[in-house]
Design an enzyme around this catalytic site. Structure first.
Site, PDB file in Angstrom:
ATOM      1  N   ASP A  73     128.335  42.772   9.791  1.00 50.97           N
ATOM      2  CA  ASP A  73     127.332  42.204  10.672  1.00 50.97           C
ATOM      3  C   ASP A  73     127.003  43.168  11.820  1.00 50.97           C
ATOM      4  O   ASP A  73     126.084  42.920  12.599  1.00 50.97           O
ATOM      5  CB  ASP A  73     127.891  40.893  11.233  1.00 50.97           C
ATOM      6  CG  ASP A  73     126.835  39.835  11.317  1.00 50.97           C
ATOM      7  OD1 ASP A  73     125.740  40.038  10.762  1.00 50.97           O
ATOM      8  OD2 ASP A  73     127.100  38.792  11.949  1.00 50.97           O
ATOM      9  N   LYS A  88     124.614  32.859   1.494  1.00 56.19           N
ATOM     10  CA  LYS A  88     125.170  34.211   1.408  1.00 56.19           C
ATOM     11  C   LYS A  88     125.964  34.392   0.115  1.00 56.19           C
ATOM     12  O   LYS A  88     125.833  35.417  -0.563  1.00 56.19           O
ATOM     13  CB  LYS A  88     126.027  34.503   2.644  1.00 56.19           C
ATOM     14  CG  LYS A  88     125.181  34.711   3.900  1.00 56.19           C
ATOM     15  CD  LYS A  88     125.979  34.659   5.194  1.00 56.19           C
ATOM     16  CE  LYS A  88     125.016  34.643   6.388  1.00 56.19           C
ATOM     17  NZ  LYS A  88     125.703  34.396   7.670  1.00 56.19           N
ATOM     18  N   GLN A 118     131.456  33.498  10.095  1.00 56.71           N
ATOM     19  CA  GLN A 118     130.238  32.743  10.402  1.00 56.71           C
ATOM     20  C   GLN A 118     130.303  32.185  11.819  1.00 56.71           C
ATOM     21  O   GLN A 118     131.266  31.546  12.209  1.00 56.71           O
ATOM     22  CB  GLN A 118     130.069  31.598   9.372  1.00 56.71           C
ATOM     23  CG  GLN A 118     128.808  30.775   9.554  1.00 56.71           C
ATOM     24  CD  GLN A 118     127.534  31.584   9.289  1.00 56.71           C
ATOM     25  OE1 GLN A 118     127.475  32.390   8.366  1.00 56.71           O
ATOM     26  NE2 GLN A 118     126.519  31.380  10.118  1.00 56.71           N
TER      27      GLN A 118
END
Lengths: 287, 287
Positions: free
Chosen positions: A122, A55, A99
């Protein structure tokens, strides 16, 4: 009958998306805004480290600034929450990603609830999930969004089509069902409890496999000419990557197929970048 | 074959639910808590007035305290928002309901967003919708919840069953799909854009009609032995109430059918009361 199965290239589309984002980022920088993504990693899970590194790299190539917050595995939940709040309150940070999975002593729901929905790149905060289901989305989960972009790229219109999604996770199955309903597909969500799964999946014009079982979906599960989207990432006994679909077996029966690797996977990272840039754009619009 | 179609009596079940709630309310009053519902009605739409009156009456019978806030049709949006905020901040009020539809100059979404999700008795705030879709519900939309209770009362287990929901509204179709997925049904959401609707609905073990078209679903739409849930409330040319299902036609083919009136309708009000009492119970637990 033998069909030519077209392989849907997620790598190429992902590259194209990122190239366009690079231009958007240049435009934002001209007005003094650098899209910025804070990535919080707790612990030292090897797979998570690889995902996070990918990422950061993808962001750098596009010109997105990233903040790398790696916290020790024994971090207290309240310290992770404080870290998120710091970035919630920082106007120069447009996106926050935590994460997953988190160490077991930390409540993932409490963490997700803490993220400002307007910085939730997200799309996993309950408010964003709700807005998506109410057809007024504000942030979209990356994998489902990547699937919609892939379909669009290959001119596959889902409107009125029978879409069957196998898997009902919060990351893929459920939000993808919402996106498909919003796009006027007829949507069926099937899962491990479904009776006679083959008869359900064989009706699908578009079949999405998101169960995490290596090569489970062979040609007996699909209708001739179906579009087959493979969200699984599994490893064979020999350690090779493979999807939930038995790709060799469905070739010649499916009209379209996403490969693993190189299909849905690369789209997920590209959509994360896109959401970050969109949040930065909104921050300019709201000034 | 001719089946005896069992009529699912929503009036009886609703009465039973309310009787149980009465006992819960008595218990709460003993610890000094009176469940309180604030109902905000803007304007003087006749149908809305009837609905609101029914809610006040049902509450009073159970012992729930209601606050009747009737505001003029030309109320400003900011005044409605201020009214909601007043009750958000009042610890003695457990539930807030804004009767829909609102006058056109008021943005319904802005109004719903203002309600404290913990007092959102209708389960229509995006956060509550999201938590429902993530299978961690905090408040449930009343009509879908009423349908689940009716099925339970008649020992109809949805697990693994093929459920087809026709209609994708935020009030019924979408949240009911979430409840059904959470209960491990295989769920299909169909709607006005669906191709060949009959072939989709004929697969259903449980068919839910929520489209608002009088008597649209006749026996050609249903599988023999299906459970048919009729959410429609329409009026015939003669002014008589009827559902989305052609009840006479499906008798003898469906195994179960909810009547209109007297099926899903009464359950909606009962569930509103139940949610109010549950919120009051939570307020005690959290002290």
């Amino acid at each position: 009958m033998f069909l030519m199965t077209e392989i849907m290239n997620g790598r190429d589309l992902s590259a194209k998306v990122k190239m366009n984002l690079k231009k958007s980022v240049e435009g934002l920088k001209k007005v003094g805004v650098t899209p910025t993504l804070a990535v919080i990693l707790v612990g030292d899970d090897e797979a998570s480290k690889v995902y996070v590194r990918n990422k950061h790299r993808a962001a750098q190539k596009i010109g997105i600034n990233t903040i790398d917050e790696t916290m020790p595995a024994d971090s207290k939940q309240e310290d992770v929450i404080k870290m998120i709040e710091k970035y919630n309150n920082d106007p120069d940070v447009h996106g926050i990603l935590v994460q997953m999975p988190l160490p077991k002593h930390i409540d993932e729901k409490a963490i997700i609830d803490t993220i400002d929905p307007k910085k939730d790149v997200d799309g996993s905060h309950p408010e964003n999930m709700g807005r998506l289901f109410m057809n007024e989305p504000q942030a979209l989960p990356c994998t489902p969004r990547g699937i919609m972009e892939l379909l669009k790229e290959y001119d596959i219109d889902v409107r009125g089509q029978e879409v069957v999604i196998v898997g009902r996770s919060n990351l893929v199955g459920r939000p993808l069902a919402a996106l498909m309903i919003n796009s006027s597909a007829t949507v069926t969500v099937a899962h491990s409890v479904t009776h006679d799964l083959q008869s359900v999946t064989k009706k699908a014009d578009i079949l999405v496999a998101a169960v995490g079982k290596a090569k489970m979906f062979n040609k007996d599960y699909i209708k001739e000419g179906a579009v087959v989207i493979d969200v699984g990432i599994n490893r064979t006994a020999e350690g090779k990557l493979c999807g939930d679909v038995d790709a060799k077996d469905v070739m010649g029966k499916a009209a379209f197929l996403t490969p693993v690797p190189g299909g849905v996977g690369p789209m997920t990272v590209a959509m994360l970048m896109k959401q970050t840039v969109e949040f930065a754009e909104r921050s300019v619009a709201n000034v």
